[in-house]
Design a protein around this motif. Structure first.
Motif, PDB file in Angstrom:
ATOM      1  N   ILE A   1     -15.423  -1.720  12.089  1.00 25.59           N
ATOM      2  CA  ILE A   1     -14.099  -1.627  11.497  1.00 25.59           C
ATOM      3  C   ILE A   1     -13.548  -3.048  11.404  1.00 25.59           C
ATOM      4  O   ILE A   1     -13.711  -3.838  12.328  1.00 25.59           O
ATOM      5  N   PHE A   2     -12.933  -3.369  10.272  1.00 22.25           N
ATOM      6  CA  PHE A   2     -12.444  -4.730  10.062  1.00 22.25           C
ATOM      7  C   PHE A   2     -11.376  -4.757   8.979  1.00 22.25           C
ATOM      8  O   PHE A   2     -11.277  -3.846   8.154  1.00 22.25           O
ATOM      9  N   ILE A   3     -10.580  -5.805   9.001  1.00 24.68           N
ATOM     10  CA  ILE A   3      -9.564  -6.037   7.975  1.00 24.68           C
ATOM     11  C   ILE A   3     -10.220  -6.782   6.824  1.00 24.68           C
ATOM     12  O   ILE A   3     -10.950  -7.745   7.048  1.00 24.68           O
ATOM     13  N   ASP A   4      -9.949  -6.330   5.608  1.00 30.27           N
ATOM     14  CA  ASP A   4     -10.452  -7.012   4.416  1.00 30.27           C
ATOM     15  C   ASP A   4      -9.343  -7.020   3.367  1.00 30.27           C
ATOM     16  O   ASP A   4      -9.141  -6.034   2.650  1.00 30.27           O
ATOM     17  N   MET A   5      -8.615  -8.129   3.278  1.00 33.39           N
ATOM     18  CA  MET A   5      -7.477  -8.226   2.369  1.00 33.39           C
ATOM     19  C   MET A   5      -7.875  -8.080   0.909  1.00 33.39           C
ATOM     20  O   MET A   5      -7.063  -7.724   0.068  1.00 33.39           O
ATOM     21  N   GLU A   6      -9.131  -8.336   0.579  1.00 34.85           N
ATOM     22  CA  GLU A   6      -9.602  -8.205  -0.802  1.00 34.85           C
ATOM     23  C   GLU A   6      -9.578  -6.752  -1.270  1.00 34.85           C
ATOM     24  O   GLU A   6      -9.617  -6.483  -2.475  1.00 34.85           O
ATOM     25  N   ALA A   7      -9.495  -5.796  -0.360  1.00 33.64           N
ATOM     26  CA  ALA A   7      -9.448  -4.381  -0.737  1.00 33.64           C
ATOM     27  C   ALA A   7      -8.173  -4.062  -1.519  1.00 33.64           C
ATOM     28  O   ALA A   7      -8.143  -3.113  -2.296  1.00 33.64           O
ATOM     29  N   LEU A   8      -7.124  -4.869  -1.335  1.00 36.85           N
ATOM     30  CA  LEU A   8      -5.896  -4.663  -2.104  1.00 36.85           C
ATOM     31  C   LEU A   8      -6.152  -4.768  -3.602  1.00 36.85           C
ATOM     32  O   LEU A   8      -5.415  -4.215  -4.411  1.00 36.85           O
ATOM     33  N   HIS A   9      -7.192  -5.487  -3.973  1.00 37.83           N
ATOM     34  CA  HIS A   9      -7.529  -5.693  -5.387  1.00 37.83           C
ATOM     35  C   HIS A   9      -8.857  -5.047  -5.758  1.00 37.83           C
ATOM     36  O   HIS A   9      -9.434  -5.373  -6.794  1.00 37.83           O
ATOM     37  N   GLY A  10      -9.362  -4.166  -4.888  1.00 37.04           N
ATOM     38  CA  GLY A  10     -10.623  -3.488  -5.165  1.00 37.04           C
ATOM     39  C   GLY A  10     -11.832  -4.398  -5.065  1.00 37.04           C
ATOM     40  O   GLY A  10     -12.853  -4.148  -5.688  1.00 37.04           O
ATOM     41  N   ARG A  11     -11.712  -5.465  -4.265  1.00 38.57           N
ATOM     42  CA  ARG A  11     -12.804  -6.433  -4.146  1.00 38.57           C
ATOM     43  C   ARG A  11     -13.250  -6.636  -2.705  1.00 38.57           C
ATOM     44  O   ARG A  11     -13.679  -7.722  -2.319  1.00 38.57           O
ATOM     45  N   SER A  12     -13.149  -5.583  -1.896  1.00 38.17           N
ATOM     46  CA  SER A  12     -13.587  -5.711  -0.507  1.00 38.17           C
ATOM     47  C   SER A  12     -15.092  -5.916  -0.478  1.00 38.17           C
ATOM     48  O   SER A  12     -15.790  -5.690  -1.465  1.00 38.17           O
ATOM     49  N   VAL A  13     -15.596  -6.315   0.661  1.00 36.84           N
ATOM     50  CA  VAL A  13     -17.026  -6.583   0.808  1.00 36.84           C
ATOM     51  C   VAL A  13     -17.866  -5.340   0.516  1.00 36.84           C
ATOM     52  O   VAL A  13     -18.975  -5.447   0.012  1.00 36.84           O
ATOM     53  N   VAL A  14     -17.331  -4.155   0.781  1.00 30.68           N
ATOM     54  CA  VAL A  14     -18.090  -2.931   0.516  1.00 30.68           C
ATOM     55  C   VAL A  14     -17.939  -2.451  -0.928  1.00 30.68           C
ATOM     56  O   VAL A  14     -18.675  -1.576  -1.367  1.00 30.68           O
ATOM     57  N   GLU A  15     -17.004  -3.016  -1.676  1.00 31.23           N
ATOM     58  CA  GLU A  15     -16.777  -2.618  -3.063  1.00 31.23           C
ATOM     59  C   GLU A  15     -17.422  -3.563  -4.083  1.00 31.23           C
ATOM     60  O   GLU A  15     -17.566  -3.195  -5.249  1.00 31.23           O
ATOM     61  N   LYS A  16     -17.793  -4.743  -3.629  1.00 28.49           N
ATOM     62  CA  LYS A  16     -18.387  -5.714  -4.549  1.00 28.49           C
ATOM     63  C   LYS A  16     -19.748  -5.239  -5.027  1.00 28.49           C
ATOM     64  O   LYS A  16     -20.521  -4.685  -4.258  1.00 28.49           O
ATOM     65  N   LYS A  17     -20.019  -5.492  -6.286  1.00 31.49           N
ATOM     66  CA  LYS A  17     -21.284  -5.122  -6.932  1.00 31.49           C
ATOM     67  C   LYS A  17     -21.559  -3.628  -6.852  1.00 31.49           C
ATOM     68  O   LYS A  17     -22.697  -3.204  -6.658  1.00 31.49           O
ATOM     69  N   VAL A  18     -20.488  -2.838  -6.978  1.00 35.07           N
ATOM     70  CA  VAL A  18     -20.623  -1.388  -7.022  1.00 35.07           C
ATOM     71  C   VAL A  18     -19.912  -0.889  -8.273  1.00 35.07           C
ATOM     72  O   VAL A  18     -18.777  -1.279  -8.548  1.00 35.07           O
ATOM     73  N   ARG A  19     -20.569  -0.043  -9.030  1.00 34.93           N
ATOM     74  CA  ARG A  19     -19.970   0.584 -10.204  1.00 34.93           C
ATOM     75  C   ARG A  19     -19.473   1.960  -9.767  1.00 34.93           C
ATOM     76  O   ARG A  19     -20.248   2.866  -9.505  1.00 34.93           O
ATOM     77  N   PHE A  20     -18.155   2.085  -9.675  1.00 37.02           N
ATOM     78  CA  PHE A  20     -17.544   3.324  -9.194  1.00 37.02           C
ATOM     79  C   PHE A  20     -17.240   4.281 -10.342  1.00 37.02           C
ATOM     80  O   PHE A  20     -16.882   3.870 -11.430  1.00 37.02           O
ATOM     81  N   ARG A  21     -17.373   5.557 -10.037  1.00 40.50           N
ATOM     82  CA  ARG A  21     -17.005   6.643 -10.938  1.00 40.50           C
ATOM     83  C   ARG A  21     -16.232   7.670 -10.101  1.00 40.50           C
ATOM     84  O   ARG A  21     -16.429   7.772  -8.893  1.00 40.50           O
ATOM     85  N   PRO A  22     -15.397   8.472 -10.744  1.00 39.34           N
ATOM     86  CA  PRO A  22     -14.625   9.482 -10.001  1.00 39.34           C
ATOM     87  C   PRO A  22     -15.398  10.779  -9.748  1.00 39.34           C
ATOM     88  O   PRO A  22     -14.806  11.842  -9.628  1.00 39.34           O
ATOM     89  N   ASN A  23     -16.710  10.671  -9.647  1.00 39.58           N
ATOM     90  CA  ASN A  23     -17.568  11.834  -9.430  1.00 39.58           C
ATOM     91  C   ASN A  23     -18.483  11.526  -8.245  1.00 39.58           C
ATOM     92  O   ASN A  23     -19.281  10.595  -8.298  1.00 39.58           O
TER      93      ASN A  23
END
Length: 174
Positions: free
Chosen positions: A48-70
């Motif tokens: 568990i960690f703080i990642d301020m980039e998540a405010l803009h959808g750019r957290s370390v776990v969101e980078k280089k991921v193509r998201f879909r609502p499915n």
């Protein structure tokens, strides 16, 4: 890219001033993110960690991921992460956790340049708004993630935790 298990010197966002104060013109109706801090929970790896980039959808776990609502877009056995929006307010006694909501994201385990994932943007925006408005939406989180979050919030600052509402403590206690 930093490893998730590295010890990082990251703090909760506590800024003063409201950009929407004043004449009621420009900026009214916008979200004020000054007192919101995103926390990422990886229950599988107990991280568990703080990642301020998540405010803009750019957290370390969101980078280089193509998201879909499915959810099926993330594959058969995706990795679960929680993005937890924590807002802080302050009283004469000091700061406290005033709002806390969580949203799940799933990321495919398949090794590829751009991974596939699931994320519901409306859920993220609505839960972020609820956290800002001092609401708690944590009942849908799994027990392991709740324990990680509770331990993190208490360890980060015990005084913040003690000044927080009974509702937060009830929703996060397993």
């Amino acid at each position: 890219m930093k490893e998730l298990n590295e010890k990082q010197e990251v703090f909760f966002n506590i800024l003063s001033g409201d950009s929407t104060d004043g004449d009621g013109g420009y900026g009214v109706g916008t979200m004020d993110l000054n007192n919101v801090t995103p926390i990422i929970i990886n229950p599988e790896d107990n991280k568990i960690f703080i990642d301020m980039e998540a405010l803009h959808g750019r957290s370390v776990v969101e980078k280089k991921v193509r998201f879909r609502p499915n959810k099926s877009h993330a594959g058969d056995d995706p990795k679960l992460y929680w993005i937890v929006w924590v807002s802080l307010n302050s009283t004469k006694d000091g700061p406290y956790y005033s709002g806390c909501t969580a949203c799940e994201i799933f990321v495919s385990r398949e090794e590829r340049r751009i991974k596939l994932g699931y994320k519901s943007m409306p859920e993220h925006v609505n839960n972020l708004d609820k956290a800002i408005k001092s609401k708690f939406v944590l009942s849908h989180i799994d027990k392991k993630s709740k324990n990680l979050l509770k331990e993190f919030l208490i360890t980060y600052d015990k005084d913040f935790w003690e000044r927080s509402s009974k509702e937060l403590k009830e929703q996060i206690t397993v």
